[in-house]
Design a protein around this motif. Sequence first.
Motif, PDB file in Angstrom:
ATOM      1  N   LEU A 243       0.805  -1.225   0.000  1.00  0.00           N
ATOM      2  CA  LEU A 243       0.000   0.000   0.000  1.00  0.00           C
ATOM      3  C   LEU A 243       0.838   1.274   0.000  1.00  0.00           C
ATOM      4  CD1 LEU A 243      -2.865  -1.009   2.462  1.00  0.00           C
ATOM      5  CD2 LEU A 243      -2.829  -1.098  -0.049  1.00  0.00           C
ATOM      6  N   PHE A 244       2.086   1.179   0.502  1.00  0.00           N
ATOM      7  CA  PHE A 244       2.937   2.358   0.578  1.00  0.00           C
ATOM      8  C   PHE A 244       4.339   2.046   0.031  1.00  0.00           C
ATOM      9  CE2 PHE A 244      -0.295   2.762   3.869  1.00  0.00           C
ATOM     10  CZ  PHE A 244      -0.835   3.998   3.544  1.00  0.00           C
ATOM     11  N   PRO A 245       4.448   1.763  -1.277  1.00  0.00           N
ATOM     12  CA  PRO A 245       5.764   1.473  -1.849  1.00  0.00           C
ATOM     13  C   PRO A 245       6.666   2.703  -1.797  1.00  0.00           C
ATOM     14  CG  PRO A 245       4.118   1.672  -3.582  1.00  0.00           C
ATOM     15  CD  PRO A 245       3.383   1.747  -2.280  1.00  0.00           C
ATOM     16  N   GLN A 246       7.972   2.439  -1.759  1.00  0.00           N
ATOM     17  CA  GLN A 246       8.950   3.524  -1.698  1.00  0.00           C
ATOM     18  C   GLN A 246       9.858   3.482  -2.910  1.00  0.00           C
ATOM     19  OE1 GLN A 246      10.845   2.981   2.156  1.00  0.00           O
ATOM     20  NE2 GLN A 246       9.460   4.500   3.034  1.00  0.00           N
ATOM     21  N   VAL A 247      10.171   4.664  -3.421  1.00  0.00           N
ATOM     22  CA  VAL A 247      11.058   4.796  -4.573  1.00  0.00           C
ATOM     23  C   VAL A 247      12.257   5.635  -4.162  1.00  0.00           C
ATOM     24  CG1 VAL A 247      11.297   5.740  -6.907  1.00  0.00           C
ATOM     25  CG2 VAL A 247       9.191   4.554  -6.249  1.00  0.00           C
ATOM     26  N   LYS A 248      13.438   5.120  -4.471  1.00  0.00           N
ATOM     27  CA  LYS A 248      14.683   5.852  -4.237  1.00  0.00           C
ATOM     28  C   LYS A 248      15.011   6.612  -5.512  1.00  0.00           C
ATOM     29  CE  LYS A 248      19.532   4.924  -3.071  1.00  0.00           C
ATOM     30  NZ  LYS A 248      20.490   3.840  -2.792  1.00  0.00           N
ATOM     31  N   MET A 249      15.182   7.925  -5.395  1.00  0.00           N
ATOM     32  CA  MET A 249      15.505   8.769  -6.542  1.00  0.00           C
ATOM     33  C   MET A 249      16.890   9.363  -6.353  1.00  0.00           C
ATOM     34  SD  MET A 249      12.014  10.784  -7.376  1.00  0.00           S
ATOM     35  CE  MET A 249      10.990  10.102  -8.660  1.00  0.00           C
TER      36      MET A 249
ATOM     37  N   VAL B 249      19.805  26.052 -15.839  1.00  0.00           N
ATOM     38  CA  VAL B 249      20.963  26.435 -16.641  1.00  0.00           C
ATOM     39  C   VAL B 249      21.902  25.239 -16.793  1.00  0.00           C
ATOM     40  CG1 VAL B 249      23.005  27.928 -16.714  1.00  0.00           C
ATOM     41  CG2 VAL B 249      20.790  28.858 -15.966  1.00  0.00           C
ATOM     42  N   LYS B 250      22.155  24.560 -15.688  1.00  0.00           N
ATOM     43  CA  LYS B 250      22.970  23.339 -15.701  1.00  0.00           C
ATOM     44  C   LYS B 250      21.999  22.168 -15.565  1.00  0.00           C
ATOM     45  CE  LYS B 250      26.597  21.008 -13.103  1.00  0.00           C
ATOM     46  NZ  LYS B 250      27.439  21.021 -11.901  1.00  0.00           N
ATOM     47  N   PRO B 251      22.149  21.112 -16.393  1.00  0.00           N
ATOM     48  CA  PRO B 251      21.195  20.003 -16.322  1.00  0.00           C
ATOM     49  C   PRO B 251      20.997  19.475 -14.896  1.00  0.00           C
ATOM     50  CG  PRO B 251      22.649  19.707 -18.182  1.00  0.00           C
ATOM     51  CD  PRO B 251      23.176  20.887 -17.398  1.00  0.00           C
ATOM     52  N   LEU B 252      19.750  19.312 -14.531  1.00  0.00           N
ATOM     53  CA  LEU B 252      19.345  18.770 -13.234  1.00  0.00           C
ATOM     54  C   LEU B 252      18.785  17.387 -13.526  1.00  0.00           C
ATOM     55  CD1 LEU B 252      18.885  19.163 -10.218  1.00  0.00           C
ATOM     56  CD2 LEU B 252      16.771  20.368 -10.766  1.00  0.00           C
ATOM     57  N   LEU B 253      19.508  16.359 -13.102  1.00  0.00           N
ATOM     58  CA  LEU B 253      19.218  15.008 -13.573  1.00  0.00           C
ATOM     59  C   LEU B 253      18.617  14.087 -12.521  1.00  0.00           C
ATOM     60  CD1 LEU B 253      22.506  14.397 -15.601  1.00  0.00           C
ATOM     61  CD2 LEU B 253      20.319  15.291 -16.426  1.00  0.00           C
ATOM     62  N   LEU B 254      17.744  13.218 -12.992  1.00  0.00           N
ATOM     63  CA  LEU B 254      17.303  12.055 -12.232  1.00  0.00           C
ATOM     64  C   LEU B 254      18.133  10.904 -12.793  1.00  0.00           C
ATOM     65  CD1 LEU B 254      15.627  10.391 -10.324  1.00  0.00           C
ATOM     66  CD2 LEU B 254      13.733  10.470 -11.942  1.00  0.00           C
ATOM     67  N   ILE B 255      19.175  10.550 -12.070  1.00  0.00           N
ATOM     68  CA  ILE B 255      20.117   9.540 -12.541  1.00  0.00           C
ATOM     69  C   ILE B 255      19.479   8.162 -12.530  1.00  0.00           C
ATOM     70  CG2 ILE B 255      22.364   8.453 -12.095  1.00  0.00           C
ATOM     71  CD1 ILE B 255      23.095  11.256 -10.762  1.00  0.00           C
ATOM     72  N   LYS B 256      18.787   7.833 -11.439  1.00  0.00           N
ATOM     73  CA  LYS B 256      18.155   6.519 -11.326  1.00  0.00           C
ATOM     74  C   LYS B 256      16.984   6.566 -10.350  1.00  0.00           C
ATOM     75  CE  LYS B 256      19.289   1.625 -11.034  1.00  0.00           C
ATOM     76  NZ  LYS B 256      18.542   1.351 -12.270  1.00  0.00           N
ATOM     77  N   ALA B 257      15.895   5.920 -10.750  1.00  0.00           N
ATOM     78  CA  ALA B 257      14.742   5.744  -9.872  1.00  0.00           C
ATOM     79  C   ALA B 257      14.565   4.252  -9.648  1.00  0.00           C
ATOM     80  CB  ALA B 257      13.478   6.333 -10.500  1.00  0.00           C
ATOM     81  N   THR B 258      14.520   3.833  -8.388  1.00  0.00           N
ATOM     82  CA  THR B 258      14.480   2.414  -8.046  1.00  0.00           C
ATOM     83  C   THR B 258      13.357   2.138  -7.058  1.00  0.00           C
ATOM     84  OG1 THR B 258      16.903   2.368  -8.224  1.00  0.00           O
ATOM     85  CG2 THR B 258      15.843   0.478  -7.160  1.00  0.00           C
ATOM     86  N   LEU B 259      12.513   1.148  -7.371  1.00  0.00           N
ATOM     87  CA  LEU B 259      11.507   0.702  -6.424  1.00  0.00           C
ATOM     88  C   LEU B 259      12.225  -0.098  -5.336  1.00  0.00           C
ATOM     89  CD1 LEU B 259       8.602   0.260  -5.504  1.00  0.00           C
ATOM     90  CD2 LEU B 259       8.442  -1.636  -7.131  1.00  0.00           C
ATOM     91  N   MET B 260      12.100   0.357  -4.115  1.00  0.00           N
ATOM     92  CA  MET B 260      12.820  -0.279  -3.004  1.00  0.00           C
ATOM     93  C   MET B 260      12.115  -1.579  -2.583  1.00  0.00           C
ATOM     94  SD  MET B 260      13.751   3.156  -0.850  1.00  0.00           S
ATOM     95  CE  MET B 260      14.725   2.286   0.365  1.00  0.00           C
ATOM     96  N   PRO B 261      12.883  -2.535  -2.075  1.00  0.00           N
ATOM     97  CA  PRO B 261      12.267  -3.787  -1.607  1.00  0.00           C
ATOM     98  C   PRO B 261      11.273  -3.509  -0.489  1.00  0.00           C
ATOM     99  CG  PRO B 261      14.667  -3.958  -1.653  1.00  0.00           C
ATOM    100  CD  PRO B 261      14.325  -2.529  -1.908  1.00  0.00           C
ATOM    101  N   GLU B 262      10.237  -4.346  -0.419  1.00  0.00           N
ATOM    102  CA  GLU B 262       9.258  -4.190   0.650  1.00  0.00           C
ATOM    103  C   GLU B 262       9.945  -4.438   1.990  1.00  0.00           C
ATOM    104  OE1 GLU B 262       5.163  -5.631   0.158  1.00  0.00           O
ATOM    105  OE2 GLU B 262       5.897  -6.513  -1.713  1.00  0.00           O
ATOM    106  N   SER B 263       9.584  -3.628   2.993  1.00  0.00           N
ATOM    107  CA  SER B 263      10.214  -3.795   4.301  1.00  0.00           C
ATOM    108  C   SER B 263       9.342  -4.602   5.223  1.00  0.00           C
ATOM    109  CB  SER B 263      10.508  -2.431   4.914  1.00  0.00           C
ATOM    110  OG  SER B 263       9.359  -1.627   4.930  1.00  0.00           O
TER     111      SER B 263
END
Length: 193
Positions: free
Chosen positions: A26-32, A179-193
């Motif tokens: 119900l409350f998944p977490q994503v690491k950005m 002005v300087k690229p602001l990047l999302l390098i990686k988005a990862t669905l974290m394992p359920e805790s």
Amino acid sequence: MRILTALIFSLLLSPAWADEIQSDNLFPQVKMETSLGTMIVELDRTRAPLTVDNFLRYVVKGAYDNTSFHRVVAEFVVQGGGYTAGGDPIDEGDKLFNESGNGLSNEYGTIAMAREKEPHTATNQFFFNLVDNTRLDPSRRRWGYAVFGMVTEGLEVLDAMGEVPVEYDPDMGAQSKPVKPLLLIKATLMPES
């Protein structure tokens, strides 16, 4: 036989990607991981199930990896999810039903779906609220912007993103392009805790 029938029935009802997006969480977490640091975003499937599932499909496909936050408006929003680091649009999925009437407000630190003028046009782009933007919430007269989670770790990263220098963006008609690229390098669905 009952177990086999139940298994077949559940497979028919569950899309192939259901396990990949933790459809029972119900409350998944994503690491950005961004060019300014890492944020953890907790999503709320109880309030915005369609929006959370949509967002997580992009995450697990890697569609948000090496993309840019292309719009930054100080004391308003940081928007991403639409363009690669090189500026090419990423593939859009189906348009979503607008879940803005879910009781979640566009408050500081929340994540919401970006959309066109029409209410049911959100696809892949999202934004973070840099302040309380309750004017983006729905009212009796208009649809709002669907909030579907919040930053639970790394608010200082979000604040830093909101302070990057920007220049005029002709596509947006505003001073909003980093002005300087602001990047999302990686988005990862974290394992359920």
